[in-house]
Design a protein around this motif. Structure first.
Motif, PDB file in Angstrom:
ATOM      1  N   PHE A   1       1.205  -1.172  -0.059  1.00 41.74           N
ATOM      2  CA  PHE A   1      -0.233  -0.129  -0.265  1.00 41.74           C
ATOM      3  C   PHE A   1       0.808   1.369   0.290  1.00 41.74           C
ATOM      4  CE2 PHE A   1      -2.509   2.992   2.382  1.00 41.74           C
ATOM      5  CZ  PHE A   1      -3.725   3.196   1.713  1.00 41.74           C
ATOM      6  N   GLU A   2       1.938   1.834   0.674  1.00 52.28           N
ATOM      7  CA  GLU A   2       2.329   2.723   0.383  1.00 52.28           C
ATOM      8  C   GLU A   2       3.405   2.752  -0.512  1.00 52.28           C
ATOM      9  OE1 GLU A   2       4.000   3.091   5.938  1.00 52.28           O
ATOM     10  OE2 GLU A   2       5.088   1.281   4.531  1.00 52.28           O
ATOM     11  N   ARG A   3       3.712   1.713  -1.017  1.00 52.51           N
ATOM     12  CA  ARG A   3       4.548   1.909  -2.810  1.00 52.51           C
ATOM     13  C   ARG A   3       3.697   2.686  -3.548  1.00 52.51           C
ATOM     14  NH1 ARG A   3       6.696  -3.441  -1.589  1.00 52.51           N
ATOM     15  NH2 ARG A   3       5.140  -4.558  -2.529  1.00 52.51           N
ATOM     16  N   LYS A   4       1.935   1.868  -3.586  1.00 49.45           N
ATOM     17  CA  LYS A   4       1.398   2.173  -4.346  1.00 49.45           C
ATOM     18  C   LYS A   4       0.740   4.117  -4.142  1.00 49.45           C
ATOM     19  CE  LYS A   4      -0.969   0.529  -7.193  1.00 49.45           C
ATOM     20  NZ  LYS A   4      -0.727   0.188  -8.711  1.00 49.45           N
ATOM     21  N   LEU A   5       1.134   4.885  -3.082  1.00 48.00           N
ATOM     22  CA  LEU A   5       1.340   5.529  -2.719  1.00 48.00           C
ATOM     23  C   LEU A   5       1.973   6.473  -3.240  1.00 48.00           C
ATOM     24  CD1 LEU A   5      -0.177   5.665   0.747  1.00 48.00           C
ATOM     25  CD2 LEU A   5      -1.566   6.009  -0.497  1.00 48.00           C
ATOM     26  N   GLN A   6       3.047   6.175  -2.891  1.00 52.85           N
ATOM     27  CA  GLN A   6       4.304   6.757  -3.373  1.00 52.85           C
ATOM     28  C   GLN A   6       4.279   6.973  -5.061  1.00 52.85           C
ATOM     29  OE1 GLN A   6       6.764   7.858  -2.448  1.00 52.85           O
ATOM     30  NE2 GLN A   6       6.409   7.092  -0.188  1.00 52.85           N
ATOM     31  N   SER A   7       3.922   5.787  -5.338  1.00 52.37           N
ATOM     32  CA  SER A   7       3.134   6.086  -7.049  1.00 52.37           C
ATOM     33  C   SER A   7       2.352   6.622  -7.457  1.00 52.37           C
ATOM     34  CB  SER A   7       3.452   4.565  -7.972  1.00 52.37           C
ATOM     35  OG  SER A   7       1.314   4.377  -7.061  1.00 52.37           O
ATOM     36  N   TYR A   8       0.873   6.572  -6.793  1.00 54.69           N
ATOM     37  CA  TYR A   8       0.406   8.061  -6.999  1.00 54.69           C
ATOM     38  C   TYR A   8       0.356   9.311  -6.514  1.00 54.69           C
ATOM     39  CZ  TYR A   8      -3.438   4.341  -6.126  1.00 54.69           C
ATOM     40  OH  TYR A   8      -4.172   3.175  -6.626  1.00 54.69           O
ATOM     41  N   GLY A   9       1.759   9.612  -6.437  1.00 57.61           N
ATOM     42  CA  GLY A   9       1.936  10.736  -5.677  1.00 57.61           C
ATOM     43  C   GLY A   9       2.195  11.535  -4.416  1.00 57.61           C
TER      44      GLY A   9
END
Length: 389
Positions: A255-263
């Motif tokens: 989830f944290e990686r996805k948040l990063q990819s979302y900017g």
């Protein structure tokens, strides 16, 4: 000052349920219900989870899982023996317990109710799950559920909707409604709430809170997607806090990686579970909007929504389980379709209007005070314990 009912105090009750520690949602609620009748009823409390197995289930490892379930079985047996000892040595008029919606839990429910009936107790079962009545429809165990229903004198549901859904399997005369309430640690004082509302002069920043177990069907992905969309479409500054226990470290990292990819690296914060109730209360007071777009299968009456309302925090949620009975669309918050981050984004934009936000914040607090504050719930609970209809 609490009103004392002599006919209640003349009775002796056994509350067979778990309380903190550890602090899980159900344990906290069990303790809260006990606290609101303190001084009104003479009772003893016995934990369901007697003993300690020292092993928790984890992904992988059949032996570890086997050890866990074996340990739980030993705990249950030990606790049931202790229950029978309590019942035989004391003249209880009431046996109260929270029911489980699992198959092993149904067996325990039946054993518990049978022990109470054998000792001439009035058996009261509190249903905290939205999936309990599914047991009446499952092949191979429906007969156990029906047998359990016949033994229990009163089933307590959290809302009229949940009660009505149960009446195809449980006689209406056995069903009562007592909603959730809040513990001391998370309850906000009136002056704190009024200060929060009055001090919000502009909505040039919106602080979003998601607080629940980090289970996908609770909707945390939809919150993240909505915030990502908001950032690209609105100039209002936004932050979002995700608070809750993760099923695994792997899920959290994903989830944290996805948040990063979302900017959203600087916008979103992932905190994990917070057990300190004072910190939880402050999280609600600091939040401008609480979002829980749940479609969780066993959802009943999410306490976190009530906690948010207590802090005058408008709610964005789904019309799932009992939620539409107390989240009134465009009054104390908004209802959105399940799996609809675009709709969440639209409602967040509406709450950037200061006057709209204030109206909904005050309405949320009124809902809490009228329906879920301890003084509103206490009389209903005592009425059930007294056996009044």
């Amino acid at each position: 000052m609490n009103t004392t009912y002599p006919n209640v105090m003349s009775e002796h009750g056994l509350f067979y349920l778990d309380v903190p520690p550890p602090s899980t949602g159900l344990r906290v609620m069990n303790k809260t219900f006990l606290s609101i009748i303190e001084g009104e009823l003479d009772y003893d409390q016995l934990n369901v989870a007697a003993g300690t197995s020292g092993v928790k289930p984890v992904d992988g490892g059949g032996l570890r899982k086997l050890n866990f379930f074996f340990g739980r079985g030993i705990e249950t047996l030990s606790s049931q023996l202790e229950l029978r000892s309590y019942l035989s040595e004391n003249r209880y008029q009431i046996l109260y317990f929270a029911v489980s919606d699992s198959v092993p839990g149904l067996v325990r429910n039946l054993a518990t109710a049978s022990a109470g009936r054998k000792n001439d107790c009035r058996v009261i079962s509190h249903v905290h799950s939205g999936a309990f009545t599914n047991l009446f429809e499952q092949k191979g165990i429906a007969w156990l559920a029906r047998k359990f229903e016949k033994i229990v004198d009163t089933f307590v549901f959290l809302s009229p909707k949940l009660r009505d859904e149960a009446t195809s399997n449980i006689p209406r005369s056995k069903c009562e409604v007592v909603p959730n309430t809040l513990d001391d640690g998370v309850r906000c004082k009136a002056h704190e709430v009024e200060c929060k509302v009055e001090n919000r002069e502009t909505c040039d920043e919106i602080r979003v809170l998601y607080l629940s177990n980090m289970i996908e069907s609770k909707g945390y992905w939809d919150v993240a997607k909505a915030v990502r969309q908001f950032v690209t479409e609105d100039t209002t500054e936004i932050t979002v806090n995700f608070i809750g226990a993760w099923p695994s470290e792997k899920a959290r990292c994903s989830f944290e990686r996805k948040l990063q990819s979302y900017g959203l690296g600087d916008t979103a914060r992932v905190h994990g579970k917070i057990e300190d109730r004072i910190r939880v209360r402050q999280a609600y007071l600091d939040a401008d909007v609480f979002v829980l777009p749940t479609y969780y299968a066993t959802e009943a009456q999410p306490v976190t929504i009530i906690e948010a309302m207590n802090a005058a925090t408008p709610v964005i949620a789904t019309p799932h389980a009992s939620i539409p009975e107390y989240v009134n669309d465009n009054e104390n918050g908004y209802l959105v379709d399940k799996k609809s981050p675009g709709q969440i984004n639209d409602r967040l934009k509406l709450l950037t209007d200061t006057e709209n936000w204030k109206r909904k914040a005050r309405a949320a607090r009124r809902t809490y005070e009228d329906e879920f504050a301890p003084k509103a719930v206490r009389e209903k609970f005592l009425s059930v314990l007294r056996g009044e209809k």
